[in-house]
Design a protein around this motif. Sequence first.
Motif, mmCIF file in Angstrom:
data_model
loop_
_atom_site.group_PDB
_atom_site.id
_atom_site.type_symbol
_atom_site.label_atom_id
_atom_site.label_comp_id
_atom_site.label_asym_id
_atom_site.label_seq_id
_atom_site.Cartn_x
_atom_site.Cartn_y
_atom_site.Cartn_z
ATOM 1 N N LYS A 1 5.284 14.338 -11.468
ATOM 2 C CA LYS A 1 5.310 14.291 -12.471
ATOM 3 C C LYS A 1 5.012 15.585 -13.204
ATOM 4 C CE LYS A 1 6.750 11.878 -16.309
ATOM 5 N NZ LYS A 1 7.221 9.876 -17.350
ATOM 6 N N ASP A 2 3.142 14.703 -12.770
ATOM 7 C CA ASP A 2 2.357 15.835 -13.654
ATOM 8 C C ASP A 2 2.234 17.264 -13.796
ATOM 9 O OD1 ASP A 2 0.894 13.529 -14.386
ATOM 10 O OD2 ASP A 2 -0.626 13.178 -13.462
ATOM 11 N N ALA A 3 2.544 17.785 -12.358
ATOM 12 C CA ALA A 3 2.338 18.991 -11.706
ATOM 13 C C ALA A 3 3.967 19.478 -12.435
ATOM 14 C CB ALA A 3 2.872 19.310 -10.171
ATOM 15 N N SER A 4 5.361 18.840 -12.505
ATOM 16 C CA SER A 4 6.030 19.273 -13.402
ATOM 17 C C SER A 4 5.591 19.286 -15.029
ATOM 18 C CB SER A 4 6.976 18.270 -12.907
ATOM 19 O OG SER A 4 8.434 18.327 -13.498
ATOM 20 N N ASP A 5 5.097 19.205 -15.856
ATOM 21 C CA ASP A 5 4.680 18.863 -16.859
ATOM 22 C C ASP A 5 3.868 19.593 -17.024
ATOM 23 O OD1 ASP A 5 6.084 16.570 -17.467
ATOM 24 O OD2 ASP A 5 4.846 15.460 -17.383
ATOM 25 N N LYS A 6 3.540 20.623 -15.623
ATOM 26 C CA LYS A 6 2.636 21.888 -15.989
ATOM 27 C C LYS A 6 3.368 22.466 -16.015
ATOM 28 C CE LYS A 6 -2.098 19.076 -14.426
ATOM 29 N NZ LYS A 6 -3.106 19.594 -13.645
ATOM 30 N N MET A 7 3.962 22.777 -15.011
ATOM 31 C CA MET A 7 5.054 24.164 -15.127
ATOM 32 C C MET A 7 6.129 24.292 -16.184
ATOM 33 S SD MET A 7 4.297 25.238 -11.975
ATOM 34 C CE MET A 7 5.405 26.297 -12.223
ATOM 35 N N LYS B 1 0.826 -1.055 0.035
ATOM 36 C CA LYS B 1 -0.517 0.219 -0.380
ATOM 37 C C LYS B 1 0.831 1.051 -0.686
ATOM 38 C CE LYS B 1 -3.549 -1.654 2.035
ATOM 39 N NZ LYS B 1 -4.576 -1.811 3.298
ATOM 40 N N ALA B 2 1.707 1.036 0.236
ATOM 41 C CA ALA B 2 3.200 2.215 0.842
ATOM 42 C C ALA B 2 3.304 2.465 -0.246
ATOM 43 C CB ALA B 2 4.010 1.886 1.785
ATOM 44 N N ALA B 3 3.964 1.209 -0.949
ATOM 45 C CA ALA B 3 4.706 1.559 -2.301
ATOM 46 C C ALA B 3 3.773 2.505 -3.591
ATOM 47 C CB ALA B 3 5.129 0.046 -2.794
ATOM 48 N N ASP B 4 2.283 1.354 -3.522
ATOM 49 C CA ASP B 4 1.610 1.979 -4.334
ATOM 50 C C ASP B 4 1.308 3.617 -4.130
ATOM 51 O OD1 ASP B 4 0.928 -0.410 -5.334
ATOM 52 O OD2 ASP B 4 -1.152 -0.473 -4.128
ATOM 53 N N LYS B 5 1.012 4.244 -2.996
ATOM 54 C CA LYS B 5 0.632 6.078 -2.833
ATOM 55 C C LYS B 5 1.900 6.358 -3.104
ATOM 56 C CE LYS B 5 -1.981 4.752 1.549
ATOM 57 N NZ LYS B 5 -2.489 5.457 2.659
ATOM 58 N N MET B 6 3.214 5.993 -2.959
ATOM 59 C CA MET B 6 4.621 6.463 -3.402
ATOM 60 C C MET B 6 4.365 7.314 -4.484
ATOM 61 S SD MET B 6 6.175 7.856 -0.349
ATOM 62 C CE MET B 6 7.816 8.201 -1.681
ATOM 63 N N ASP B 7 3.766 5.744 -5.938
ATOM 64 C CA ASP B 7 3.783 5.773 -7.246
ATOM 65 C C ASP B 7 2.746 6.580 -7.500
ATOM 66 O OD1 ASP B 7 5.720 3.750 -7.290
ATOM 67 O OD2 ASP B 7 4.260 2.226 -7.683
ATOM 68 N N LYS B 8 1.642 6.640 -6.806
ATOM 69 C CA LYS B 8 0.358 7.728 -7.250
ATOM 70 C C LYS B 8 1.165 9.096 -6.860
ATOM 71 C CE LYS B 8 -3.709 5.052 -6.101
ATOM 72 N NZ LYS B 8 -4.321 4.640 -5.350
ATOM 73 N N ALA B 9 2.614 9.546 -5.541
ATOM 74 C CA ALA B 9 2.895 10.837 -5.227
ATOM 75 C C ALA B 9 3.356 11.372 -6.284
ATOM 76 C CB ALA B 9 3.207 11.042 -4.294
ATOM 77 N N ALA B 10 4.556 10.526 -6.597
ATOM 78 C CA ALA B 10 5.656 10.615 -8.056
ATOM 79 C C ALA B 10 4.150 11.047 -9.227
ATOM 80 C CB ALA B 10 6.648 8.896 -7.939
ATOM 81 N N ASP B 11 3.429 10.003 -9.765
ATOM 82 C CA ASP B 11 2.894 10.581 -10.451
ATOM 83 C C ASP B 11 2.485 11.543 -10.455
ATOM 84 O OD1 ASP B 11 3.183 7.744 -11.769
ATOM 85 O OD2 ASP B 11 1.233 6.839 -11.811
ATOM 86 N N LYS B 12 1.374 12.592 -9.458
ATOM 87 C CA LYS B 12 1.539 13.760 -9.403
ATOM 88 C C LYS B 12 2.494 14.628 -9.046
ATOM 89 C CE LYS B 12 -2.264 12.229 -6.792
ATOM 90 N NZ LYS B 12 -2.920 12.916 -5.158
#
Length: 101
Positions: free
Chosen positions: A87-93, A74-85
């Motif tokens: 990355k998305d925020a970085s791409d938007k910037m 579960k922690a690994a899944d949450k970390m993956d989701k946070a990393a994706d978020k």
Amino acid sequence: MKKLFAILSVAAVMTACNNSTDSTTTKDSTSTSNPAMEAAKTADTASKMMDAAKDTLNKKMDAVKDSANKMMDKAADKMDKAADKMKDASDKMKAKEPVKH
């Protein structure tokens, strides 16, 4: 109060002396009880109890291990989701146009 303690102590001494018996118990010579056999039975019983305790402990440890693995997944899944978020925020910037002054 002192009289009460004195009476109780005398009563206790008399009761203790009165309860002593002069009976002599003899062990039955026809008994098939063997100390070595009793010791073997006790050792066997102790061995069985230790095996049961070991099995129970192994089951508990397996349950703890499974629980820990689930938590880590579960922690690994949450970390993956946070990393994706992130990355998305970085791409938007990066996609935003620079501000012209």
